[in-house]
Design a protein around this motif. Structure first.
Motif, mmCIF file in Angstrom:
data_model
loop_
_atom_site.group_PDB
_atom_site.id
_atom_site.type_symbol
_atom_site.label_atom_id
_atom_site.label_comp_id
_atom_site.label_asym_id
_atom_site.label_seq_id
_atom_site.Cartn_x
_atom_site.Cartn_y
_atom_site.Cartn_z
ATOM 1 N N GLY A 198 3.726 7.765 -0.199
ATOM 2 C CA GLY A 198 3.818 6.785 0.491
ATOM 3 C C GLY A 198 4.479 6.317 2.184
ATOM 4 O O GLY A 198 3.266 6.870 3.261
ATOM 5 N N PHE A 199 5.028 5.907 2.558
ATOM 6 C CA PHE A 199 5.316 6.460 4.080
ATOM 7 C C PHE A 199 5.496 7.695 4.333
ATOM 8 O O PHE A 199 5.305 8.026 5.770
ATOM 9 N N TRP A 207 5.030 0.926 -0.952
ATOM 10 C CA TRP A 207 4.170 1.797 -0.572
ATOM 11 C C TRP A 207 4.309 2.076 0.909
ATOM 12 O O TRP A 207 4.619 1.508 1.876
ATOM 13 N N GLY A 208 3.276 3.031 1.853
ATOM 14 C CA GLY A 208 3.279 3.274 2.691
ATOM 15 C C GLY A 208 2.091 2.506 3.134
ATOM 16 O O GLY A 208 2.398 1.066 2.531
ATOM 17 N N ALA A 209 1.659 2.863 4.290
ATOM 18 C CA ALA A 209 0.176 2.134 4.791
ATOM 19 C C ALA A 209 -0.951 3.092 4.110
ATOM 20 O O ALA A 209 -0.997 4.296 3.702
ATOM 21 N N GLY A 210 -1.930 1.756 3.431
ATOM 22 C CA GLY A 210 -3.412 2.934 2.872
ATOM 23 C C GLY A 210 -3.099 2.585 1.793
ATOM 24 O O GLY A 210 -1.839 1.919 1.186
ATOM 25 N N PRO A 211 -3.865 3.256 0.872
ATOM 26 C CA PRO A 211 -4.192 3.620 -0.477
ATOM 27 C C PRO A 211 -2.817 4.072 -1.094
ATOM 28 O O PRO A 211 -2.517 4.548 -0.449
ATOM 29 N N ARG A 271 -2.133 -6.502 -0.266
ATOM 30 C CA ARG A 271 -0.188 -5.724 0.610
ATOM 31 C C ARG A 271 0.344 -7.727 0.963
ATOM 32 O O ARG A 271 1.608 -6.732 1.394
ATOM 33 N N GLY A 273 -3.357 1.534 -7.503
ATOM 34 C CA GLY A 273 -2.979 2.069 -5.670
ATOM 35 C C GLY A 273 -4.409 2.644 -4.702
ATOM 36 O O GLY A 273 -4.691 2.531 -3.807
ATOM 37 N N LEU A 274 -5.268 3.366 -5.578
ATOM 38 C CA LEU A 274 -6.324 3.638 -4.773
ATOM 39 C C LEU A 274 -6.864 2.421 -4.382
ATOM 40 O O LEU A 274 -8.041 2.516 -3.405
ATOM 41 N N ALA A 326 -5.648 -0.468 -3.141
ATOM 42 C CA ALA A 326 -4.754 -1.384 -2.120
ATOM 43 C C ALA A 326 -5.271 -0.983 -0.777
ATOM 44 O O ALA A 326 -5.337 0.786 -0.412
ATOM 45 N N GLN A 327 -5.682 -1.519 0.342
ATOM 46 C CA GLN A 327 -6.171 -1.240 1.862
ATOM 47 C C GLN A 327 -6.990 -0.058 1.507
ATOM 48 O O GLN A 327 -6.477 0.580 2.823
ATOM 49 N N PRO A 350 3.509 0.107 10.470
ATOM 50 C CA PRO A 350 2.959 -1.253 10.300
ATOM 51 C C PRO A 350 2.656 -1.113 8.168
ATOM 52 O O PRO A 350 2.195 0.012 8.024
ATOM 53 N N TYR A 351 3.268 -2.204 7.643
ATOM 54 C CA TYR A 351 2.520 -2.496 6.168
ATOM 55 C C TYR A 351 1.351 -2.625 5.581
ATOM 56 O O TYR A 351 0.495 -2.067 4.787
ATOM 57 N N TRP A 381 -4.530 4.585 12.418
ATOM 58 C CA TRP A 381 -3.065 4.905 11.381
ATOM 59 C C TRP A 381 -3.971 6.713 10.514
ATOM 60 O O TRP A 381 -2.768 7.210 10.309
#
Lengths: 566, 566
Positions: free
Chosen positions: A210-211, A225-229, B180, B233-234, B236-237, B513-514, B524
Motif C-alpha cells: 500500500g502506501f 490501497w496505495g498508488a499503483g497495483p 480506483r 489487485g495486480l 488496478a492502476q 496521491p491515490y 511515482w
C-alpha cells in the motif's frame, strides 16, 4: 524514429544469480539442512530451533491423520530474525512453512503441507504496535493472539473492539486474517479490514504494501490501497511471503448492541429465512455476520459430552429440543445508536415474521436477568435454560468482540466423557475436519448446500453438523464439521472418506470452499483453470524463484531435501 | 530420505520460449509495427485500426501538454478480438496501452504513458451482461459507460443504482474502477465492489479471477475472494492485463435518501468539521462519500464562465457569497429506511452543531419546491437561488446514482465566454490537471493539506480550487484542481510547474496521491522503496515477459520500436 529512450528495460532475474552459495559450491541439486539449522541457531539461539523428532511431533500434532511432518521448527522473535532465517532457507533451498500461532485446527494446525519442510513459527513475534485510538487502527505482529488484543483494547479504555472468531483466544489475529477467517461483527471479513502489510519475501527482501511502499507516507495505516497495483492479495492463503506485521482496522465500540436469536421449526424453513435476510444484509441494515446452525451443530456446542452416549439421532434431537433448539438456530447482532438498533430490530422483525418460530432480542441487562433466573425459568418452561445460557453467553460475548475458550469445546464431540475446561483439539486427539463451501446468498441454493452436507455426513455416520454463516453481503458459507475421536481405530480414515465425498459432491454442484486445509491443497490446484494456475505459478516463480515458500500453492523446492543427520 | 516425490518442480518460463516468431526470424531486437498493423486489421477490420497521424491526434488530444503520442489505435469489439490483438502485440513485441473509453480527463485521457506505443481502445466492448436483480450484481464490458448502466438499471425497474462519479456520463465504469475512482454513495469506493475479473494477459492467456478461476464455480459473481491468493489487485492502476469484463456489485435503491448541505463561515473551520464527521464515518452512520469544497471549487462548478472575467480573488469571493457559498461547502447524503435516515440526521445535526454555519437536509419533495420558488426566494434572500439550484440539483442526482454532463462544465474555468451545454475538455482545449493526495482523516492534517494545496495554486496564479473528499472511512482525498485555457500561450507550462510544485511539497509532507496521471508515473516509480519496486518488476516480468503491457509501472518493451512506414 519514435523516442524510446525513456523506455526502461528491466532484465529478468535468473535463477542462478539468486543462489550464490549453492552455485559457488558447484551444487544446485542438493541442499544442506544441517548447515541451515546451524545458521538458524546462530540467529535465533539454540532453543529457537527444534529438530528432535519427539519435539516436532508434539509441536505438530493434528486433528486428522496423514499430516506431513516437518524437518525442523524455527522460532524467530522479531522481523529481522525472520528476514535472516528466510535468507538462510533461500540460500540452502529449504522449503519453509510460515505459521503464526499454529492453531489452525481442522485445517492443518501447525503442520506444513509437504513432508520434510521447515515450520517457521512466528508466535514469538507477539507485540502490539502503534494503536491509534483516533482512527481505530492497530499494528500487529503475527504472534498477537485475539485474546491478547481484546485484553489490550479493553485496558486502553475499550473504545475499540476486535472482531473475534470462535477459534481459541490463543489463536493469531494475523494467522486468521491471512486465511481469510471471519468473525461475528460488521468487521467479520477480516481481510477487508487490514492494510500496510510488512512482508519478508523468499530472498529476504523486506517490503511494505500500500502506501507503505512509499517511504515516509503518512496514510499507510489508514488507507487501504496505495498508488499503483495492490499486492496484498498475493499473500492471502498462499504463504508466498512471510507477513511480519500489518495494520488492522478496528470496530469502534458502538453505543448500543442487541443480539438476536431465532429458531425455525422445520428444516425446510432455511430457504425462506435466507430470502428474508438477504435484502437486509445487502442494504447494510444487518451488518453483522449471522450464523444459523442446525440442531446437531448447536448440540455439539451446547453439550459436547453427549457425543459418546450412544444416543441415536431421534434421541439427540429430543435433547436439542429440551434445550430450546429448533431445526435451525440463528444468531446475530445489531450495532449502532439506540435509534439505529431500534430501527433494525423493527425491520428484522418484519422480515422474519411468519418465517421463524421465535425471535428474541437480548441486550446486556436482559441477559443478566436471564442468567439469574435460569433455574426457575427452566422449571417453568420445562427447558434446560441453564445450558441454554451456557451456550448463549459466549456467543453474545463473541458478538461483542470477546473471544472465549468455550467455543472449542464442541470439538470434543465423539470423545469419551465430558470435555475438560479448555479443550486442546490437537493434544486431546479430537478428530476435526471442516468443509466450508461458498454459496450465493439465495435461499434454494443455501438450502441445497446445507441439505447435501448433512446427507453426506449422515451417510458416513457422522453427526450432521452444519452451520450457515453470513459474513459477506452476497454469499453464504455453509460450514460442515466432522468431529470424532482420533483414538478410536478406523475413525481417521472414515473422516477422510467423508471429507473426500463432500469435496466431490460440492465440486459437482459448483460450490468451492473459501479455504482449504493442508490436505485439500492438491485438490484446489486440480480445480483451477490450467491457464490461471500457469499465471499463478509464473508469479510465484518470480517472487520465490527457489520454491522455498508458497507450499500452499502446491509449490515445492527445486532441489531435493537432505535428511537431518540423526 | 524424506518423501519428496510429491514436491512439484515448476520450471521457470524463459523469455526465448515466449517469442516464437521473433526467434524463428532470428530477430529478437526489432519489432514490426507495420506487420502487426496488418495482423490487427485482419482481426478487427480496416476501420478498427487507426494509424493516420491526424486521426491519432484527434483521438488522443489532451487537457495538458507533452502527452506522448501513440503509433496506432486498435479497436477490438469483443474479448476474443482483444485476446488476438494482444497476442499480435506479444508476437511482435509492441507495447500496448489499454483504455476503456479514454475519458480519463486531467490524468491522460486516451494517451499512452510512453511515446510510440499502441492504444488498445476498448470502447466497442460495450455490452451489459448478466444482471442479477436478486443479488444486485451486473457483468460489464469496459466500453459500458456510467450513463448507459444507469439508464439500463432504470429500465430494469430501478431496483439498483450505480455509484456515479462526476466524470462524463460517457466515461467507462470499468475504466474508473480500475483507476480506483470514486463516487458519492455508500458504494463510492468502486474497487471494493467488484469481483470476477476476466483478464487477457500479455501472452494472450485468458484468465478469470476469484472463484472464476475454478471452472463451473457458482459463487464467482457474488463472492469477493476465491480460494488461494487474490490476483485482482495486480490489475488496478497497472494495465498489467487487459480487463475485458468484470462483475460489479450494485447499491440497492434505498427506501429513503436525504441529501445534506452545510457551509462553514471560516477557512479554519475545516479541521473541526473533519473531527466531527470522523466518528460517524468510521462507525458507518455516514456511509456516503462526502465532498467539502472551498468557495473556489464551488464557484468553478456553479459559474464556470466567470473564469475569464478578470475578477480578482476578493470579487470572486463576493460572487461566491452571493450564491450562498461559505468558506467550506459540504455535501453528502443519508441512505436507508426512513427510521435510519432520521436517526442519522439527528446524529449529524448533533455532531456538526456549532461547527457549521448552516446545515440543510434536502429530500425529493423539498428540492422540487425549492426549484419552483427559486426566483422569489432569491429576491427574498438576496441570493442567486436559481444558480444555487443549478449547482445543487446535479449533485443531488449524483448522490442518487445519476451521472450528468453538468459536472464537466467546471473544467471550462479560464476559457473565454460561457461554456457550451456539453463541455469536451479534450476537444475544447480546456487545461485540466488534478492532484489528489490521500491524508489521514484527522482534522489538522486535512486542513494542512487543503491549505497547502490552495497556497501553491495561488502562488502559481491559478484559482485555488480544493475539495476534500471522504469516500473512505479513515482517509480523505484532498483534491486540487488546476484549470486553464490551453489556447493561451505559456499556460501549459505554468500548469506543469504548478503540478510539479504540488508534487514536491506533498511528497515532503508524506501525502501521496491515490492515482497518478500519465505524466506522474515516473515520479511515482521514483517514490517507491527500491526493494518494493524490484518485487513489482519481477511480478510484471513474470506475467508480461516482453514488456508490452504495464507502461503505467514504468515498463517498456525489450525491443526497439520501428516507425510506421509513412
Amino acid at each position: 524514429m519514435s523516442d524510446t529512450s525513456a523506455i526502461k528495460v528491466t532484465p529478468m532475474p535468473l535463477l542462478g544469480t539468486m543462489l550464490p552459495e549453492a552455485e559457488a559450491a558447484g551444487s544446485t541439486v542438493e541442499n544442506h539442512l544441517s548447515e541451515a539449522v546451524a545458521a538458524w541457531r546462530a540467529i535465533v539461539g539454540q532453543a529457537g530451533v527444534q529438530t528432535d523428532a519427539s519435539a516436532l511431533r508434539a509441536s505438530t500434532c493434528q486433528t486428522f491423520a496423514n499430516a506431513p511432518s516437518p524437518s525442523a521448527i524455527v522460532r524467530p522473535e522479531n522481523a529481522e530474525q525472520v528476514r535472516d532465517c528466510v535468507s538462510v532457507a533461500f540460500r540452502y533451498g529449504i522449503p519453509l512453512h510460515p505459521v503464526s500461532t499454529g492453531l489452525n485446527w481442522g485445517y492443518g494446525s501447525a503442520s506444513p503441507p509437504q513432508d520434510g519442510s521447515v515450520v517457521l513459527h512466528l508466535s514469538r513475534l507477539g507485540r502490539i504496535l502503534g494503536y491509534d485510538p483516533k482512527l481505530g487502527t492497530v499494528d500487529l505482529e503475527p504472534g498477537v493472539t485475539q485474546g491478547q488484543l481484546a485484553k489490550f483494547l479493553h485496558e486502553q479504555g475499550g473504545r475499540h473492539w476486535i472482531d473475534a472468531t470462535g477459534a481459541s483466544p490463543d489463536a493469531s489475529v494475523i494467522g486468521t486474517t491471512l486465511e481469510r477467517g471471519f468473525g461475528h461483527t460488521p468487521f467479520a471479513d477480516h481481510w477487508l479490514h487490514i492494510c500496510n502489510l510488512h512482508v519478508v519475501m523468499a530472498d529476504g527482501t523486506c517490503i511494505q504494501t500500500g502506501f507503505g511502499a512509499m517511504p515516509g507516507a503518512r496514510a499507510a495505516a489508514c488507507h487501504r490501497w496505495g498508488a499503483g497495483p495492490d499486492l496484498d492479495g498475493l499473500f492471502a492463503q498462499s504463504g508466498l511471503g512471510v507477513v511480519t506485521r500489518l495494520t488492522m482496522w478496528l470496530m469502534p465500540a458502538p453505543e448500543c448492541t442487541e443480539a438476536f436469536f431465532f429458531t425455525c421449526a422445520n428444516d425446510d424453513d432455511l430457504a425462506q429465512v435466507i430470502e428474508a435476510l438477504r435484502p437486509l444484509r445487502i442494504n447494510g441494515t444487518l451488518r453483522s455476520a449471522m450464523h444459523i446452525a442446525n440442531p446437531w451443530k448447536a448440540l455439539a456446542a451446547a453439550a459436547p459430552g453427549f457425543g459418546c452416549r450412544g444416543l441415536d439421532q431421534a434421541q439427540l434431537l429430543e435433547e436439542s429440543r429440551r434445550m430450546g433448539m429448533g431445526a435451525w438456530n440463528g444468531s446475530g447482532c445489531l450495532y449502532g445508536s439506540a435509534g439505529q438498533v431500534a430501527d433494525s430490530r423493527r425491520q428484522l422483525r418484519h422480515a422474519l415474521a411468519g418465517k421463524v418460530g421465535r425471535l428474541s432480542f437480548v441486550g446486556e441487562s436482559r441477559l443478566r436477568w436471564a442468567q439469574r433466573l435460569a433455574w426457575p425459568l427452566g422449571r417453568l418452561m420445562r427447558m434446560d435454560v441453564e445450558r441454554i445460557m451456557e451456550l448463549i453467553v459466549p456467543v453474545y460475548r463473541l458478538m461483542r468482540g470477546q473471544p472465549g475458550y468455550e467455543h472449542q469445546r464442541s470439538t470434543w464431540w465423539g470423545k469419551p466423557g465430558e470435555p475438560p475446561a479448555v479443550v486442546d483439539p490437537d493434544a486431546n486427539r479430537c478428530g476435526l475436519l471442516w468443509w466450508s463451501p461458498v454459496v450465493p446468498l439465495d435461499g434454494d441454493q443455501v438450502a441445497l448446500a446445507a441439505r447435501t452436507a448433512a446427507e453426506i455426513l449422515t451417510a458416513h455416520s457422522f453427526l450432521p453438523q452444519v452451520v450457515v454463516n453470513l459474513p459477506y453481503p452476497r454469499s453464504a458459507l455453509v460450514l460442515a464439521t466432522i468431529t470424532y475421536d482420533r483414538d478410536r481405530p478406523g475413525e481417521d480414515s472414515r473422516a477422510e472418506a467423508c471429507l473426500s465425498a463432500l469435496r466431490d459432491r460440492f465440486d459437482s454442484l459448483g460450490y468451492h470452499p473459501y479455504r482449504y486445509g493442508i490436505q485439500g491443497l492438491a485438490h484446489w490446484r486440480r480445480s483451477l483453470d490450467p491457464a490461471y494456475a500457469r499465471i499463478l505459478d509464473r508469479i510465484a516463480d518470480a517472487v520465490d524463484p527457489c520454491g522455498i515458500l508458497g507450499q500452499k500453492l502446491g509449490r515445492g523446492p527445486r532441489v531435493a531435501l537432505r535428511h537431518l543427520p540423526t
